[in-house]
Motif scaffolding. Structure first.
Motif, PDB file in Angstrom:
ATOM      1  N   SER A  34       0.833  -1.215   0.000  1.00 22.39           N
ATOM      2  CA  SER A  34       0.000   0.000   0.000  1.00 22.39           C
ATOM      3  C   SER A  34       0.858   1.251   0.000  1.00 22.39           C
ATOM      4  O   SER A  34       0.572   2.211  -0.723  1.00 22.39           O
ATOM      5  N   GLN A  76      -4.278  -0.060  -6.833  1.00 24.41           N
ATOM      6  CA  GLN A  76      -4.368   0.393  -5.445  1.00 24.41           C
ATOM      7  C   GLN A  76      -5.764   0.162  -4.885  1.00 24.41           C
ATOM      8  O   GLN A  76      -5.919  -0.320  -3.756  1.00 24.41           O
ATOM      9  N   SER A  77      -6.779   0.458  -5.663  1.00 22.69           N
ATOM     10  CA  SER A  77      -8.155   0.256  -5.223  1.00 22.69           C
ATOM     11  C   SER A  77      -8.431  -1.221  -4.962  1.00 22.69           C
ATOM     12  O   SER A  77      -8.999  -1.587  -3.924  1.00 22.69           O
ATOM     13  N   ALA A  78      -8.020  -2.075  -5.896  1.00 19.44           N
ATOM     14  CA  ALA A  78      -8.232  -3.518  -5.728  1.00 19.44           C
ATOM     15  C   ALA A  78      -7.433  -4.044  -4.535  1.00 19.44           C
ATOM     16  O   ALA A  78      -7.944  -4.857  -3.754  1.00 19.44           O
ATOM     17  N   TRP A  79      -6.191  -3.573  -4.384  1.00 18.20           N
ATOM     18  CA  TRP A  79      -5.352  -4.021  -3.274  1.00 18.20           C
ATOM     19  C   TRP A  79      -5.972  -3.612  -1.939  1.00 18.20           C
ATOM     20  O   TRP A  79      -6.049  -4.418  -1.014  1.00 18.20           O
ATOM     21  N   ASN A  80      -6.409  -2.365  -1.853  1.00 15.93           N
ATOM     22  CA  ASN A  80      -7.011  -1.889  -0.606  1.00 15.93           C
ATOM     23  C   ASN A  80      -8.270  -2.672  -0.263  1.00 15.93           C
ATOM     24  O   ASN A  80      -8.504  -3.018   0.894  1.00 15.93           O
ATOM     25  N   GLU A  81      -9.085  -2.963  -1.259  1.00 18.34           N
ATOM     26  CA  GLU A  81     -10.300  -3.737  -1.023  1.00 18.34           C
ATOM     27  C   GLU A  81      -9.961  -5.152  -0.570  1.00 18.34           C
ATOM     28  O   GLU A  81     -10.545  -5.671   0.389  1.00 18.34           O
ATOM     29  N   ALA A  89      -3.844   3.431  -9.885  1.00 17.46           N
ATOM     30  CA  ALA A  89      -5.041   3.703  -9.077  1.00 17.46           C
ATOM     31  C   ALA A  89      -5.956   2.479  -9.050  1.00 17.46           C
ATOM     32  O   ALA A  89      -6.514   2.138  -7.996  1.00 17.46           O
ATOM     33  N   ASP A  90      -6.105   1.813 -10.190  1.00 21.13           N
ATOM     34  CA  ASP A  90      -6.924   0.594 -10.239  1.00 21.13           C
ATOM     35  C   ASP A  90      -6.331  -0.509  -9.365  1.00 21.13           C
ATOM     36  O   ASP A  90      -7.053  -1.182  -8.619  1.00 21.13           O
ATOM     37  N   ARG A  92       2.304   6.808  -6.851  1.00 19.24           N
ATOM     38  CA  ARG A  92       1.289   7.765  -7.308  1.00 19.24           C
ATOM     39  C   ARG A  92       1.634   9.188  -6.877  1.00 19.24           C
ATOM     40  O   ARG A  92       1.394  10.141  -7.623  1.00 19.24           O
TER      41      ARG A  92
END
Length: 140
Positions: free
Chosen positions: A37, A126-131, A123-124, A44
């Protein structure tokens, strides 16, 4: 009076030092999931800095910011999944290679559009990783 050495300059240097120490402490104590993360956020942030340097036509700083983003992607993010054998890992390696390619093109061709593409890809991820890590940390 010596310009540039007043309280505001010293204050910024001190604040930057404390911020660097805080980041190093966070990285050293981070779980593998948190480290990914932090790497994604760092890449970014470097892209965002590069975009600002594009706007101000600051070529040397733009190159340094892009170089930092490439370094994070290739030696941090890519290396983290390189030894994995699964299909997701292989896809991530190829994706990180493509991100690095767009970052390099942005710098070589002075085209901010390539930064936008690289940032959108990260960003994609990062979003998937965070979820995924949020679900792992808090199972239903």
């Amino acid at each position: 009076m010596i310009y540039g050495s007043g309280p505001s300059t010293r204050g910024r240097k001190v604040a930057a030092s404390y911020a660097q120490i805080a980041l190093e402490t966070e990285v050293m104590s981070a779980s593998p999931e948190k480290l990914i993360s932090l790497l994604l956020a760092g890449a970014r942030a470097s892209i965002a800095k590069a975009k600002l340097h594009f706007e101000h036509n600051n070529v040397p700083e733009r190159g340094m910011a892009i170089g930092k983003a490439v370094d994070i992607v290739t030696t941090g993010l890519r290396a983290a999944v390189l030894d994995s054998m699964g299909e997701v890992a292989k896809s991530l390696v190829m994706t990180y290679d493509l991100v690095a390619h767009h970052l390099t093109l942005a710098n070589l061709r002075a085209q901010v559009e390539h930064l936008d593409i690289a940032d959108a890809m990260l960003a994609d991820i990062q979003s998937a990783w965070n979820e995924a890590t949020n679900q792992f940390a808090h199972p239903a």
